[in-house]
Design a protein around this motif. Structure first.
Motif, mmCIF file in Angstrom:
data_model
loop_
_atom_site.group_PDB
_atom_site.id
_atom_site.type_symbol
_atom_site.label_atom_id
_atom_site.label_comp_id
_atom_site.label_asym_id
_atom_site.label_seq_id
_atom_site.Cartn_x
_atom_site.Cartn_y
_atom_site.Cartn_z
ATOM 1 N N LEU A 56 23.700 -1.002 27.199
ATOM 2 C CA LEU A 56 22.814 -0.040 26.531
ATOM 3 C C LEU A 56 22.726 1.285 27.287
ATOM 4 N N PHE A 57 22.625 1.182 28.620
ATOM 5 C CA PHE A 57 22.430 2.354 29.469
ATOM 6 C C PHE A 57 23.458 2.357 30.598
ATOM 7 N N PRO A 58 24.703 2.707 30.292
ATOM 8 C CA PRO A 58 25.720 2.679 31.349
ATOM 9 C C PRO A 58 25.412 3.694 32.449
ATOM 10 N N SER B 78 9.270 -1.036 29.965
ATOM 11 C CA SER B 78 7.910 -1.491 29.646
ATOM 12 C C SER B 78 7.906 -2.850 28.943
ATOM 13 N N LEU B 79 9.019 -3.231 28.330
ATOM 14 C CA LEU B 79 9.111 -4.529 27.656
ATOM 15 C C LEU B 79 9.335 -5.683 28.635
ATOM 16 N N TYR C 89 17.525 -2.178 37.773
ATOM 17 C CA TYR C 89 18.576 -1.392 37.124
ATOM 18 C C TYR C 89 17.959 -0.224 36.356
ATOM 19 N N LEU C 90 16.925 -0.513 35.596
ATOM 20 C CA LEU C 90 16.273 0.525 34.800
ATOM 21 C C LEU C 90 15.554 1.543 35.682
ATOM 22 N N GLU D 6 13.141 8.378 28.013
ATOM 23 C CA GLU D 6 12.114 7.707 27.217
ATOM 24 C C GLU D 6 12.604 6.340 26.735
ATOM 25 N N GLU D 7 13.880 6.259 26.357
ATOM 26 C CA GLU D 7 14.454 4.977 25.925
ATOM 27 C C GLU D 7 14.484 3.988 27.088
ATOM 28 N N VAL D 8 14.817 4.479 28.271
ATOM 29 C CA VAL D 8 14.852 3.604 29.448
ATOM 30 C C VAL D 8 13.440 3.134 29.787
ATOM 31 N N ILE D 9 12.482 4.041 29.740
ATOM 32 C CA ILE D 9 11.088 3.682 30.027
ATOM 33 C C ILE D 9 10.580 2.658 29.016
#
Length: 144
Positions: free
Chosen positions: A84-86, A14-15, A31-32, A7-10
């Protein structure tokens, strides 16, 4: 921040500008999407439904983190998201093609009859199986 949710990645995805073709934005988006597809094992359709992106765009973008994991510009462009998201795409993730190559072959009648005889001797129902068998044997001998 090793513990993060899809959810954090999504939310971060979305931003981002979803229509931009600027390299920096494409790299960040890929990447995301790569994390969603490869770490969280979401299907292309699921990612498309969650983000509003076309499935074909998801398909293209999920491959980029693997393809450019060692590229200096890619690493710079995704640096913030990598913090943020390794996610180490070189460790366990690979995308392999399962496609078959189609070869259309036209042979003279004499060779065609020989292939039919070989097919019957080998007990194959389809001449394509016979041709594949002969090609595999020939390549094996050639490689030795």
């Amino acid at each position: 921040m090793e513990d993060y949710t899809k959810e954090e990645v999504i939310k971060e995805l979305s931003l981002l500008d979803q229509t931009s073709r600027k390299r920096e934005i494409v790299d960040q988006r890929s990447y995301l999407i790569g994390i969603l597809a490869l770490k969280f094992s979401l299907s292309e359709n699921a990612i498309a439904n969650l983000t509003g992106l076309k499935r074909t765009k998801v398909n293209y973008n999920k491959r980029l983190p693997i393809q450019f994991k060692d590229d200096i510009m890619y690493k710079q462009n995704v640096y913030v998201y990598a913090q943020l998201f390794p996610c180490d795409f070189s460790k366990t993730y690979s995308i392999k093609s399962h496609r078959h190559h189609t070869v259309v072959l036209t042979v003279e009648d004499k060779l065609g009859k020989k292939l039919l005889k070989i097919r019957n001797l080998l007990g194959h129902d389809d001449i394509r199986v016979t041709i594949k068998h002969l090609l595999e044997k020939s390549i094996k001998i050639w490689e030795e």
